[in-house]
Design a protein around this motif. Structure first.
Motif, PDB file in Angstrom:
ATOM      1  N   PRO A 299       0.696  -1.069  -0.187  1.00 31.16           N
ATOM      2  CA  PRO A 299      -0.031   0.088   0.156  1.00 31.16           C
ATOM      3  C   PRO A 299       0.806   1.276  -0.214  1.00 31.16           C
ATOM      4  O   PRO A 299       1.958   1.293   0.237  1.00 31.16           O
ATOM      5  CB  PRO A 299      -0.925  -0.310   1.296  1.00 31.16           C
ATOM      6  CG  PRO A 299       0.317  -0.754   2.282  1.00 31.16           C
ATOM      7  CD  PRO A 299       0.897  -1.880   1.370  1.00 31.16           C
TER       8      PRO A 299
ATOM      9  N   VAL B  13       0.984   4.206   2.237  1.00 29.79           N
ATOM     10  CA  VAL B  13       0.852   4.725   3.445  1.00 29.79           C
ATOM     11  C   VAL B  13       1.508   6.173   3.658  1.00 29.79           C
ATOM     12  O   VAL B  13       2.740   6.049   3.723  1.00 29.79           O
ATOM     13  CB  VAL B  13       0.930   3.788   4.152  1.00 29.79           C
ATOM     14  CG1 VAL B  13       0.495   4.113   5.912  1.00 29.79           C
ATOM     15  CG2 VAL B  13       0.397   2.454   4.151  1.00 29.79           C
TER      16      VAL B  13
ATOM     17  N   LEU C 144      -3.235   7.810   9.705  1.00 26.38           N
ATOM     18  CA  LEU C 144      -2.638   7.191   8.687  1.00 26.38           C
ATOM     19  C   LEU C 144      -3.336   7.575   7.215  1.00 26.38           C
ATOM     20  O   LEU C 144      -4.768   7.365   7.491  1.00 26.38           O
ATOM     21  CB  LEU C 144      -2.104   5.913   8.335  1.00 26.38           C
ATOM     22  CG  LEU C 144      -1.204   5.340   9.618  1.00 26.38           C
ATOM     23  CD1 LEU C 144      -0.925   3.861   9.468  1.00 26.38           C
ATOM     24  CD2 LEU C 144       0.249   6.303   9.518  1.00 26.38           C
TER      25      LEU C 144
ATOM     26  N   TYR D  38      -4.131   5.833   3.813  1.00 24.80           N
ATOM     27  CA  TYR D  38      -3.960   4.437   3.295  1.00 24.80           C
ATOM     28  C   TYR D  38      -4.546   4.485   2.005  1.00 24.80           C
ATOM     29  O   TYR D  38      -5.821   4.488   1.671  1.00 24.80           O
ATOM     30  CB  TYR D  38      -4.671   3.262   4.133  1.00 24.80           C
ATOM     31  CG  TYR D  38      -4.451   2.013   3.925  1.00 24.80           C
ATOM     32  CD1 TYR D  38      -3.226   1.355   4.677  1.00 24.80           C
ATOM     33  CD2 TYR D  38      -4.796   1.474   2.949  1.00 24.80           C
ATOM     34  CE1 TYR D  38      -2.905   0.049   4.278  1.00 24.80           C
ATOM     35  CE2 TYR D  38      -4.599   0.152   2.515  1.00 24.80           C
ATOM     36  CZ  TYR D  38      -3.536  -0.536   3.251  1.00 24.80           C
ATOM     37  OH  TYR D  38      -3.410  -1.886   3.017  1.00 24.80           O
ATOM     38  N   LYS D  39      -3.552   4.141   0.839  1.00 23.34           N
ATOM     39  CA  LYS D  39      -4.234   3.932  -0.347  1.00 23.34           C
ATOM     40  C   LYS D  39      -3.679   2.686  -0.919  1.00 23.34           C
ATOM     41  O   LYS D  39      -2.614   2.344  -0.781  1.00 23.34           O
ATOM     42  CB  LYS D  39      -3.495   5.068  -1.496  1.00 23.34           C
ATOM     43  CG  LYS D  39      -4.068   6.466  -0.965  1.00 23.34           C
ATOM     44  CD  LYS D  39      -3.376   7.458  -1.909  1.00 23.34           C
ATOM     45  CE  LYS D  39      -3.953   8.979  -1.501  1.00 23.34           C
ATOM     46  NZ  LYS D  39      -3.562  10.067  -2.572  1.00 23.34           N
TER      47      LYS D  39
ATOM     48  N   HIS E 148      -9.062   3.663  -0.811  1.00 24.78           N
ATOM     49  CA  HIS E 148      -8.334   5.052  -0.106  1.00 24.78           C
ATOM     50  C   HIS E 148      -9.337   5.174   1.081  1.00 24.78           C
ATOM     51  O   HIS E 148     -10.470   5.109   1.034  1.00 24.78           O
ATOM     52  CB  HIS E 148      -8.699   6.080  -1.084  1.00 24.78           C
ATOM     53  CG  HIS E 148      -8.063   7.528  -0.559  1.00 24.78           C
ATOM     54  ND1 HIS E 148      -8.191   8.768  -0.865  1.00 24.78           N
ATOM     55  CD2 HIS E 148      -7.193   7.587   0.276  1.00 24.78           C
ATOM     56  CE1 HIS E 148      -7.581   9.576  -0.416  1.00 24.78           C
ATOM     57  NE2 HIS E 148      -6.822   8.914   0.537  1.00 24.78           N
TER      58      HIS E 148
ATOM     59  N   SER F 254      -6.990   5.408   8.388  1.00 30.47           N
ATOM     60  CA  SER F 254      -6.758   4.228   9.163  1.00 30.47           C
ATOM     61  C   SER F 254      -5.810   4.713  10.339  1.00 30.47           C
ATOM     62  O   SER F 254      -5.412   5.754  10.411  1.00 30.47           O
ATOM     63  CB  SER F 254      -5.975   2.993   8.445  1.00 30.47           C
ATOM     64  OG  SER F 254      -4.675   3.478   8.175  1.00 30.47           O
TER      65      SER F 254
ATOM     66  N   LEU G 224      -3.001  -5.310   7.322  1.00 28.51           N
ATOM     67  CA  LEU G 224      -4.561  -5.133   7.094  1.00 28.51           C
ATOM     68  C   LEU G 224      -5.638  -6.004   7.388  1.00 28.51           C
ATOM     69  O   LEU G 224      -5.198  -7.215   7.380  1.00 28.51           O
ATOM     70  CB  LEU G 224      -4.668  -4.752   5.374  1.00 28.51           C
ATOM     71  CG  LEU G 224      -5.785  -4.517   5.036  1.00 28.51           C
ATOM     72  CD1 LEU G 224      -6.148  -3.034   5.018  1.00 28.51           C
ATOM     73  CD2 LEU G 224      -5.900  -4.608   3.264  1.00 28.51           C
TER      74      LEU G 224
ATOM     75  N   THR H 101      -6.611  -1.201   9.976  1.00 27.71           N
ATOM     76  CA  THR H 101      -4.942  -1.624  10.107  1.00 27.71           C
ATOM     77  C   THR H 101      -4.621  -1.758  11.500  1.00 27.71           C
ATOM     78  O   THR H 101      -5.271  -1.372  12.611  1.00 27.71           O
ATOM     79  CB  THR H 101      -4.081  -0.516   9.460  1.00 27.71           C
ATOM     80  OG1 THR H 101      -4.307   0.673  10.170  1.00 27.71           O
ATOM     81  CG2 THR H 101      -4.218  -0.609   7.735  1.00 27.71           C
TER      82      THR H 101
ATOM     83  N   TYR I 177       6.040  -1.256   6.335  1.00 25.02           N
ATOM     84  CA  TYR I 177       4.879  -1.440   5.646  1.00 25.02           C
ATOM     85  C   TYR I 177       5.216  -2.467   4.402  1.00 25.02           C
ATOM     86  O   TYR I 177       5.609  -2.095   3.299  1.00 25.02           O
ATOM     87  CB  TYR I 177       4.506  -0.051   4.864  1.00 25.02           C
ATOM     88  CG  TYR I 177       4.195   1.223   5.699  1.00 25.02           C
ATOM     89  CD1 TYR I 177       3.667   1.103   6.960  1.00 25.02           C
ATOM     90  CD2 TYR I 177       4.557   2.450   5.394  1.00 25.02           C
ATOM     91  CE1 TYR I 177       3.689   1.881   7.682  1.00 25.02           C
ATOM     92  CE2 TYR I 177       4.154   3.585   6.173  1.00 25.02           C
ATOM     93  CZ  TYR I 177       3.547   3.312   7.600  1.00 25.02           C
ATOM     94  OH  TYR I 177       3.419   4.308   8.423  1.00 25.02           O
TER      95      TYR I 177
ATOM     96  N   HIS J 237       0.521  -6.200   1.553  1.00 21.76           N
ATOM     97  CA  HIS J 237      -0.645  -6.673   2.089  1.00 21.76           C
ATOM     98  C   HIS J 237      -1.732  -7.504   1.165  1.00 21.76           C
ATOM     99  O   HIS J 237      -1.878  -7.345   0.096  1.00 21.76           O
ATOM    100  CB  HIS J 237      -1.589  -5.535   2.557  1.00 21.76           C
ATOM    101  CG  HIS J 237      -0.734  -4.610   3.603  1.00 21.76           C
ATOM    102  ND1 HIS J 237      -1.440  -3.533   4.156  1.00 21.76           N
ATOM    103  CD2 HIS J 237       0.025  -4.895   4.660  1.00 21.76           C
ATOM    104  CE1 HIS J 237      -0.447  -2.893   5.173  1.00 21.76           C
ATOM    105  NE2 HIS J 237       0.057  -3.761   5.535  1.00 21.76           N
TER     106      HIS J 237
END
Length: 320
Positions: A59, A61, A139, A141-142, A166, A169, A191, A237, A261, A264
């Motif tokens: 991701p 992030v 965060l 998160y994408k 999107h 988190s 995740l 997350t 990271y 995921h």
């Protein structure tokens, strides 16, 4: 002189009869069996229709810069709070932390953060020690995954279905301490999903791209309410594989948090062409085997003249 095969072709023998004859009924029956039986076998074996699938993707992030740190001490009446929300500044809440340091590292230069470092320092009064602390980091998160769905038969180009997500988190961290003022934590962001997300080629899922904290409501800043609201989401997350080490006791409290990271596992509902492709592979594998068996049965029936029919054989015509 060596003799080689130059060309070969099959001899076509045609068997004919009336539409409502036994021979024609036999052909229709075997054809239906060849079509229906593979479907029954593949469907009863389960997994024929692909209802969900998984894919791994790293991701994108980013730390939003918002945090809340609440420390409980051995003095029940004394607590320390550190944050950068405008609500606390507007209501004269004093920030107790002396230093906050954030570093985001992209190790492979692909535009995605691989390592996140958060460092916090807090000056403690004499004879005061922290017994428990709560930390919340927000965060962005994408996740954008391109999945090969099917191939355009005209252009021979692969068609990709995009799974886009999107959301906002959190990183939630709660720790109990004893006789220490230094803690070092290394962990991995993971995740979690309650049910698969539907993939659409032109739409990014923003269902969970909402703030957990209502900036104008003090109750929404309470940790119990934050946790309660956060875990009502389908996609969240959390930290896993957490390793901790502790330092000695001093008047300066130090917290160093390192988060990786990694890729995921994304749980999604596949598109139409992916479902058909998966079902077709199972169906055709059984169909080919059954087609070969039925062909042998048909050859036996017509070679031994079990039914009455008219045979059109080119070799016999030439002899005549």
């Amino acid at each position: 002189m060596v003799i080689v095969n130059l060309y070969s072709k099959c001899l076509k023998i045609t068997y004919k009869n009336y539409l409502f004859s036994k021979a024609n009924f036999f052909i229709v029956l075997t054809t239906l069996l060849n079509v229906i039986i593979p479907f029954i076998f593949s469907y009863n074996s389960r997994g024929f229709w692909l209802k969900h699938d998984t894919i791994y993707e790293q991701p994108d992030v980013k730390f939003k810069g918002e945090y809340i740190f609440l420390a409980h001490t051995n003095d029940i009446s004394l607590k320390f709070i550190c944050n950068n929300f405008a609500y606390f500044d507007d209501n004269d809440f004093e920030d107790s932390c002396s230093e906050i340091k954030v570093v985001e590292i992209d190790n492979n230069f692909d535009g995605k953060v691989d390592l996140f470092n958060f460092e916090l320092h807090l000056n403690l009064p004499q004879s005061i020690s922290i017994t428990r602390f709560d930390l919340i980091l927000t965060l962005d998160y994408k996740l954008k995954v391109s999945i090969r769905d099917h191939q355009n038969l005209c252009t021979k180009k692969n068609i990709f279905a995009t799974c886009g997500l999107h959301m906002q988190s959190l990183v939630l961290l709660q720790e109990f301490l004893q006789d220490t003022s230094q803690i070092y934590i290394s962990s991995i962001l993971e995740l979690s999903q309650l049910y698969p997300i539907f993939c659409h080629p032109r739409i990014i899922n923003t269902e969970f791209n909402t703030s957990i904290i209502n900036e104008n409501d003090f109750d929404s800043y309470k940790f119990n309410n934050i946790i309660k609201n956060y875990f009502q989401k389908n996609v969240t997350t959390h930290l896993k594989s957490t390793y901790k080490s502790y330092g000695g006791q001093s008047e300066l409290f130090s917290l160093k948090l390192t988060i990786k990271y990694p890729e995921h596992m994304f749980y999604y509902t596949p598109g139409f062409w992916q479902v058909i492709k998966w079902a077709w592979i199972q169906y055709i594998s059984i169909y080919i085997i059954l087609w070969w068996i039925i062909k042998k049965i048909r050859n036996y029936v017509f070679d031994n003249h079990i039914f009455v029919f008219y045979e059109q054989n080119p070799i016999k015509y030439k002899k005549d």
